[in-house]
Design a protein around this motif. Structure first.
Motif, PDB file in Angstrom:
ATOM      1  N   GLU A   3    -109.096  32.425 -38.568  1.00 20.30           N
ATOM      2  CA  GLU A   3    -108.032  31.596 -37.993  1.00 20.30           C
ATOM      3  C   GLU A   3    -107.406  32.233 -36.826  1.00 20.30           C
ATOM      4  O   GLU A   3    -106.994  33.555 -37.012  1.00 20.30           O
ATOM      5  CB  GLU A   3    -106.880  31.119 -38.916  1.00 20.30           C
ATOM      6  CG  GLU A   3    -107.242  30.513 -39.946  1.00 20.30           C
ATOM      7  CD  GLU A   3    -106.293  29.858 -41.009  1.00 20.30           C
ATOM      8  OE1 GLU A   3    -104.984  30.205 -40.774  1.00 20.30           O
ATOM      9  OE2 GLU A   3    -106.622  29.507 -42.080  1.00 20.30           O
ATOM     10  N   CYS A   4    -107.102  31.552 -35.594  1.00 22.53           N
ATOM     11  CA  CYS A   4    -106.361  31.891 -34.582  1.00 22.53           C
ATOM     12  C   CYS A   4    -105.020  32.204 -35.131  1.00 22.53           C
ATOM     13  O   CYS A   4    -104.476  31.562 -35.805  1.00 22.53           O
ATOM     14  CB  CYS A   4    -106.483  31.063 -33.503  1.00 22.53           C
ATOM     15  SG  CYS A   4    -107.837  31.013 -32.579  1.00 22.53           S
ATOM     16  N   ARG A   5    -104.078  33.479 -34.548  1.00 24.08           N
ATOM     17  CA  ARG A   5    -102.933  33.651 -34.908  1.00 24.08           C
ATOM     18  C   ARG A   5    -102.097  33.687 -33.773  1.00 24.08           C
ATOM     19  O   ARG A   5    -102.614  34.069 -32.539  1.00 24.08           O
ATOM     20  CB  ARG A   5    -102.848  34.942 -35.832  1.00 24.08           C
ATOM     21  CG  ARG A   5    -103.336  36.279 -35.203  1.00 24.08           C
ATOM     22  CD  ARG A   5    -103.585  37.435 -36.238  1.00 24.08           C
ATOM     23  NE  ARG A   5    -104.356  38.282 -35.660  1.00 24.08           N
ATOM     24  CZ  ARG A   5    -103.729  39.321 -35.100  1.00 24.08           C
ATOM     25  NH1 ARG A   5    -102.366  39.547 -35.146  1.00 24.08           N
ATOM     26  NH2 ARG A   5    -104.485  40.230 -34.710  1.00 24.08           N
TER      27      ARG A   5
END
Length: 176
Positions: free
Chosen positions: A137-139
């Motif tokens: 996931e992008c953070r």
């Protein structure tokens, strides 16, 4: 404040030892050096190495965010803690509680408070892809290093503004 890119253990030892000796020379012999080592990038191993290098300059204590029974030195920062750190430093600045001496650099007087304010203004939120296949996931992260900028003074002062207060409220997190 000058930052040095360290490329070897010998260079790390030399830079830290030199800095610690300059600190020790300016301090009372019984004054305690308290290290706040950001363990995000070198992990607990690098933070432990930094703590080991500082041992000859006693008394030295190390702040720890390690919640395991290993009680390793170092603190971990996240977007959330960086934001808390930034707010705490901004509060100190607004209350005029931050003082720095003017210093000479290349024949020019440098005002580090102005440099600090400039670095704080350049912080931005960005989205980064996951760090591994497990974490895809992008953070959302906050950084002052975009576009080749330097945020070392701001990060050092943010660590100094936030973590001692955090640890004074969680006293079991100071290691000898």
């Amino acid at each position: 404040m000058d930052a040095t890119a360290v490329t070897s253990d010998n260079q790390l030892t030399h830079e830290l030892s030199s800095h610690a000796q300059r600190l020790r020379d300016r301090m009372h012999a019984t004054a305690c050096i308290i290290s706040i080592i950001e363990a995000n990038y070198g992990g607990w191993v690098q933070a432990s190495r930094v703590a080991q290098i500082l041992q000859p300059y006693q008394p030295v204590r190390h702040l720890s965010a390690d919640r395991s029974n290993l009680r390793r030195p170092g603190v971990l920062t996240s977007a959330e803690s960086k934001e808390r750190m930034r707010h705490e430093l901004q509060r100190y600045l607004a209350e005029n509680r931050v003082r720095m001496e003017l210093r000479e650099q290349g024949g020019t007087r440098v005002d580090d408070v102005q440099l600090l304010l400039k670095q704080l203004r350049q912080f931005e939120y960005v989205y980064k892809p996951g760090a591994s296949r497990k974490h895809t996931e992008c953070r959302r992260v906050i950084t002052g290093k975009l576009h080749g900028r330097n945020d070392d003074l701001a990060i050092a002062m943010m660590l100094l503004a936030y973590w001692p207060l955090y640890h004074s409220l969680n006293g079991d997190r100071v290691l000898t």
